[in-house]
Motif scaffolding. Structure first.
Motif, mmCIF file in Angstrom:
data_model
loop_
_atom_site.group_PDB
_atom_site.id
_atom_site.type_symbol
_atom_site.label_atom_id
_atom_site.label_comp_id
_atom_site.label_asym_id
_atom_site.label_seq_id
_atom_site.Cartn_x
_atom_site.Cartn_y
_atom_site.Cartn_z
ATOM 1 N N LEU A 1 -22.280 -48.050 -5.564
ATOM 2 C CA LEU A 1 -22.069 -47.384 -4.282
ATOM 3 C C LEU A 1 -20.675 -47.668 -3.728
ATOM 4 O O LEU A 1 -19.991 -46.765 -3.230
ATOM 5 C CB LEU A 1 -23.144 -47.813 -3.287
ATOM 6 C CG LEU A 1 -23.166 -47.095 -1.951
ATOM 7 C CD1 LEU A 1 -23.490 -45.626 -2.150
ATOM 8 C CD2 LEU A 1 -24.177 -47.738 -1.025
ATOM 9 N N THR B 1 -18.218 -45.684 -5.695
ATOM 10 C CA THR B 1 -18.287 -44.281 -5.300
ATOM 11 C C THR B 1 -17.541 -44.040 -4.004
ATOM 12 O O THR B 1 -16.805 -43.057 -3.867
ATOM 13 C CB THR B 1 -19.759 -43.849 -5.155
ATOM 14 O OG1 THR B 1 -20.416 -44.064 -6.401
ATOM 15 C CG2 THR B 1 -19.868 -42.400 -4.776
ATOM 16 N N VAL B 2 -17.708 -44.956 -3.058
ATOM 17 C CA VAL B 2 -17.002 -44.822 -1.778
ATOM 18 C C VAL B 2 -15.489 -44.916 -1.993
ATOM 19 O O VAL B 2 -14.716 -44.247 -1.308
ATOM 20 C CB VAL B 2 -17.499 -45.896 -0.784
ATOM 21 C CG1 VAL B 2 -16.620 -45.986 0.433
ATOM 22 C CG2 VAL B 2 -18.938 -45.607 -0.391
ATOM 23 N N ILE C 1 -14.314 -41.392 -3.846
ATOM 24 C CA ILE C 1 -14.376 -40.121 -3.108
ATOM 25 C C ILE C 1 -13.039 -39.753 -2.450
ATOM 26 O O ILE C 1 -12.563 -38.636 -2.616
ATOM 27 C CB ILE C 1 -15.528 -40.142 -2.077
ATOM 28 C CG1 ILE C 1 -16.874 -40.161 -2.792
ATOM 29 C CG2 ILE C 1 -15.445 -38.973 -1.114
ATOM 30 C CD1 ILE C 1 -17.276 -38.885 -3.457
ATOM 31 N N GLY D 1 -16.191 -39.360 -8.301
ATOM 32 C CA GLY D 1 -16.968 -39.882 -7.188
ATOM 33 C C GLY D 1 -18.123 -38.967 -6.809
ATOM 34 O O GLY D 1 -19.207 -39.438 -6.468
ATOM 35 N N LEU E 1 -21.952 -39.985 -6.823
ATOM 36 C CA LEU E 1 -22.746 -39.856 -5.602
ATOM 37 C C LEU E 1 -24.030 -39.077 -5.862
ATOM 38 O O LEU E 1 -25.101 -39.436 -5.355
ATOM 39 C CB LEU E 1 -21.919 -39.184 -4.509
ATOM 40 C CG LEU E 1 -22.568 -39.079 -3.141
ATOM 41 C CD1 LEU E 1 -22.831 -40.474 -2.581
ATOM 42 C CD2 LEU E 1 -21.693 -38.299 -2.193
ATOM 43 N N ILE F 1 -27.791 -40.807 -5.029
ATOM 44 C CA ILE F 1 -28.685 -40.351 -3.965
ATOM 45 C C ILE F 1 -30.008 -39.812 -4.495
ATOM 46 O O ILE F 1 -30.889 -39.507 -3.695
ATOM 47 C CB ILE F 1 -28.003 -39.294 -3.065
ATOM 48 C CG1 ILE F 1 -27.635 -38.050 -3.845
ATOM 49 C CG2 ILE F 1 -26.820 -39.892 -2.348
ATOM 50 C CD1 ILE F 1 -27.107 -36.927 -2.988
#
Length: 117
Positions: A82, A85-86, A89, A97, A101, A105
């Motif tokens: 996570l 990914t942040v 992005i 990213g 994501l 999710i």
């Protein structure tokens, strides 16, 4: 839950590709000082190129290593994915990213890692 239904390729492929890009940039930064013309134009000390190169190589190795352990069902691995990914992005790795994501999710992925959100 079975591993076959979870699409780990949505996170593995972007991590391996970004790791390879980091490795290539690291090699370029380490080789660049051999061409004195480029270093003179940039007016930076040679050490700066080597520091960027080594840091980039280490990032590439870390990304590829993480791609091989992402399938383990542990909350810490989910949190690390996570965070990556942040970071991906709002950068040049935005397509990587987005893929990561989408992976994170999914409900079956959150259940696999033991995240109850």
């Amino acid at each position: 839950m079975s591993n076959q239904t979870i699409p780990f390729s949505l996170v593995r492929i972007p991590l391996v590709l970004s790791g390879l890009i980091y490795l290539a940039l690291g090699v370029i930064f380490c080789v660049l000082p051999m061409f004195q013309l480029m270093v003179d134009i940039a007016e930076l000390p040679v050490v700066v190129f080597y520091i960027f190169g080594i840091f980039s190589i280490l990032l590439g190795i870390a990304a590829i290593f993480f791609a091989f352990i992402v399938h383990r069902p542990h909350k810490a691995i989910y949190i690390i994915a996570l965070v990556l990914t942040v970071l991906y992005i709002p950068s040049a790795y935005i397509l990587f990213g987005i893929s990561m994501l989408i992976f994170l999710i999914r409900k079956d992925v959150r259940e696999y890692y033991g995240i109850n959100v």
